[in-house]
Design a protein around this motif. Structure first.
Motif, PDB file in Angstrom:
ATOM      1  N   GLN A 198       0.561  -1.164  -0.342  1.00 53.56           N
ATOM      2  CA  GLN A 198      -0.102   0.088   0.185  1.00 53.56           C
ATOM      3  C   GLN A 198       0.788   1.414   0.112  1.00 53.56           C
ATOM      4  OE1 GLN A 198      -4.036   0.595  -0.310  1.00 53.56           O
ATOM      5  NE2 GLN A 198      -2.607   2.582  -0.981  1.00 53.56           N
ATOM      6  N   VAL A 199       2.286   0.993   0.742  1.00 53.24           N
ATOM      7  CA  VAL A 199       2.953   2.379   0.780  1.00 53.24           C
ATOM      8  C   VAL A 199       3.597   2.453  -0.253  1.00 53.24           C
ATOM      9  CG1 VAL A 199       5.068   3.696   1.878  1.00 53.24           C
ATOM     10  CG2 VAL A 199       3.457   2.450   3.689  1.00 53.24           C
ATOM     11  N   LYS A 201       1.994   2.005  -3.486  1.00 52.12           N
ATOM     12  CA  LYS A 201       0.384   2.022  -4.250  1.00 52.12           C
ATOM     13  C   LYS A 201       0.558   4.057  -4.405  1.00 52.12           C
ATOM     14  CE  LYS A 201      -1.523  -2.181  -4.632  1.00 52.12           C
ATOM     15  NZ  LYS A 201      -3.120  -2.445  -4.614  1.00 52.12           N
ATOM     16  N   ASP A 202       0.982   4.079  -3.006  1.00 52.70           N
ATOM     17  CA  ASP A 202       0.346   5.745  -2.514  1.00 52.70           C
ATOM     18  C   ASP A 202       1.906   6.581  -3.058  1.00 52.70           C
ATOM     19  OD1 ASP A 202      -1.579   4.975  -1.566  1.00 52.70           O
ATOM     20  OD2 ASP A 202      -0.643   5.222   0.711  1.00 52.70           O
ATOM     21  N   SER A 203       3.278   5.999  -3.268  1.00 54.74           N
ATOM     22  CA  SER A 203       4.023   6.765  -3.494  1.00 54.74           C
ATOM     23  C   SER A 203       4.836   7.779  -5.115  1.00 54.74           C
ATOM     24  CB  SER A 203       5.601   5.706  -3.408  1.00 54.74           C
ATOM     25  OG  SER A 203       5.747   4.808  -4.693  1.00 54.74           O
ATOM     26  N   LYS A 317       6.058   5.395   8.312  1.00 57.78           N
ATOM     27  CA  LYS A 317       4.430   5.881   8.469  1.00 57.78           C
ATOM     28  C   LYS A 317       3.932   4.556   9.471  1.00 57.78           C
ATOM     29  CE  LYS A 317       0.243   4.735   5.372  1.00 57.78           C
ATOM     30  NZ  LYS A 317      -0.874   4.409   4.730  1.00 57.78           N
TER      31      LYS A 317
END
Length: 372
Positions: A198-199, A201-203, A317
């Motif tokens: 998920q991290v 994908k958000d990068s 995070k």
């Protein structure tokens, strides 16, 4: 050291050089072709005299002296200069791109590693000994045994090439053994994998979550993921061209793998369209993962850099959220994929023997009690 000299006569020099006796030592004029000024120098690393061009035929006395002084300052072969020579050789061009990328990283580490007298890169190779190489290996092992072994391999490769081409008179790396490294057994738990995914994908690195998924689902190394092209797409699944002696195989399509593959192709099409770059005709020349900045094939080093930055973001995070996150490497994705595989794991992973498979199948087997 044996002296070398040349008889100086005005007949051997251009007419504008009025007094040849004032020329720097070991300089002479080569009359072949248009002519050129040469310098004889003793190469301590190779143990022999060599000659090199230092100026054109019209150079003045002052310019010849300037060229001489510049060459004198850099005439001694260092590991840095020897390594750069290797990187301009045919032997280097024959290496796989991933090997070149890895070697470039080794080159930077070695030449910038500090010693009491400067750096390893600036040390003349004539002063390198078995002890020098061994000391470097042991020093780097304090940080990482695996990196020490990789950099030792590069040192061995450079000196082996240099010895073959008579650039050094002996090979100080010969006989230096690699250090024993315990096989990594880390398994990336689902919670850690999903959190990092998920991290990613958000990068800003569009390719990282897709590469992670394909690496896990197909049990692939990072370099194998980067190698993927349209030619690897088959009706029955994704053709995996494995490295390091593993056997190629095909991973059957499932919805998760299809989604990752489609996402990579869609993003590639978007990048090429924005840059107005026409796709290549041959499928094997159409890499799946390309740079958003240039449109060229991504290289392994780019994914390694992106992974390191995403790891830092994930750790930060996790700390902010107060949750536990266990870091894992990209290669751990293959280990997770092999471990999570049901059925014939050796066939699925491409490993040719059980000993190779044991490094990747890291979870204990769940078995029934005796008598049942």
């Amino acid at each position: 050291m044996k002296k070398r000299g040349r008889t100086r006569s005005s007949d051997n020099f251009p007419s504008h050089i009025k007094d040849p006796s004032k020329l720097p030592s070991h300089t002479w004029f080569n009359k072949s072709g248009a002519g050129k000024w040469m310098l004889d120098f003793y190469d301590a690393a190779a143990g022999k005299w060599r000659s090199k061009r230092i100026a054109g035929p019209l150079a003045t006395m002052a310019e010849i002296w300037q060229a001489f002084d510049a060459q004198e300052a850099k005439s001694e072969t260092t590991f840095k200069s020897l390594s750069l020579d290797f990187q301009n050789s045919l032997a280097w061009r024959d290496l796989a791109r991933s090997t070149q990328d890895d070697y470039l990283g080794c080159h930077e580490k070695i030449i910038n590693c500090k010693t009491a007298s400067g750096s390893f890169g600036d040390q003349p190779v004539s002063k390198w000994s078995v002890g020098t190489v061994r000391s470097y290996r042991d020093f780097r092992a304090e940080e990482s045994r695996s990196r020490a072994n990789k950099e030792l391999s590069y040192i061995k490769r450079v000196f082996s090439w240099a010895y073959e081409y008579e650039k050094v008179k002996d090979n100080p790396a010969k006989g230096i053994k690699k250090l024993t490294v315990a096989a990594r057994k880390h398994y990336a738990e689902d919670d850690d994998y999903n959190f990092l995914l998920q991290v990613a994908k958000d990068s800003n690195y569009w390719y990282m979550p897709i590469a992670m998924e394909i690496a896990y689902l197909c049990r692939m190394r990072l370099a194998e993921v980067v190698d993927l092209t349209d030619a690897d797409e088959r009706p029955e699944g994704l053709y995996i061209r494995r490295r390091k002696g593993s056997k190629d195989n095909i991973t059957e399509w499932n919805p998760r793998l299809e989604n990752a593959w489609k996402a990579a192709k869609d993003m590639r099409s978007k990048i090429l369209a924005e840059k107005r770059i026409p796709p290549r005709i041959k499928p094997e020349e159409r890499p799946i993962f390309i740079s958003e900045r240039t449109g060229d094939r991504l290289v392994v080093s780019s994914l390694k850099t992106a992974k390191a930055r995403i790891d830092q973001q994930a750790i930060k995070k996790a700390n902010e959220l107060g949750i536990e996150f266990n870091h894992f490497t990209f290669h751990d994705l293959k280990r997770k994929g092999v471990t999570d595989t049901t059925g014939n794991k050796q066939e699925a992973s491409g490993h040719r023997n059980a000993s190779m498979l044991n490094i990747y199948d890291v979870k204990p087997s769940l078995v029934r009690p005796a008598g049942e």
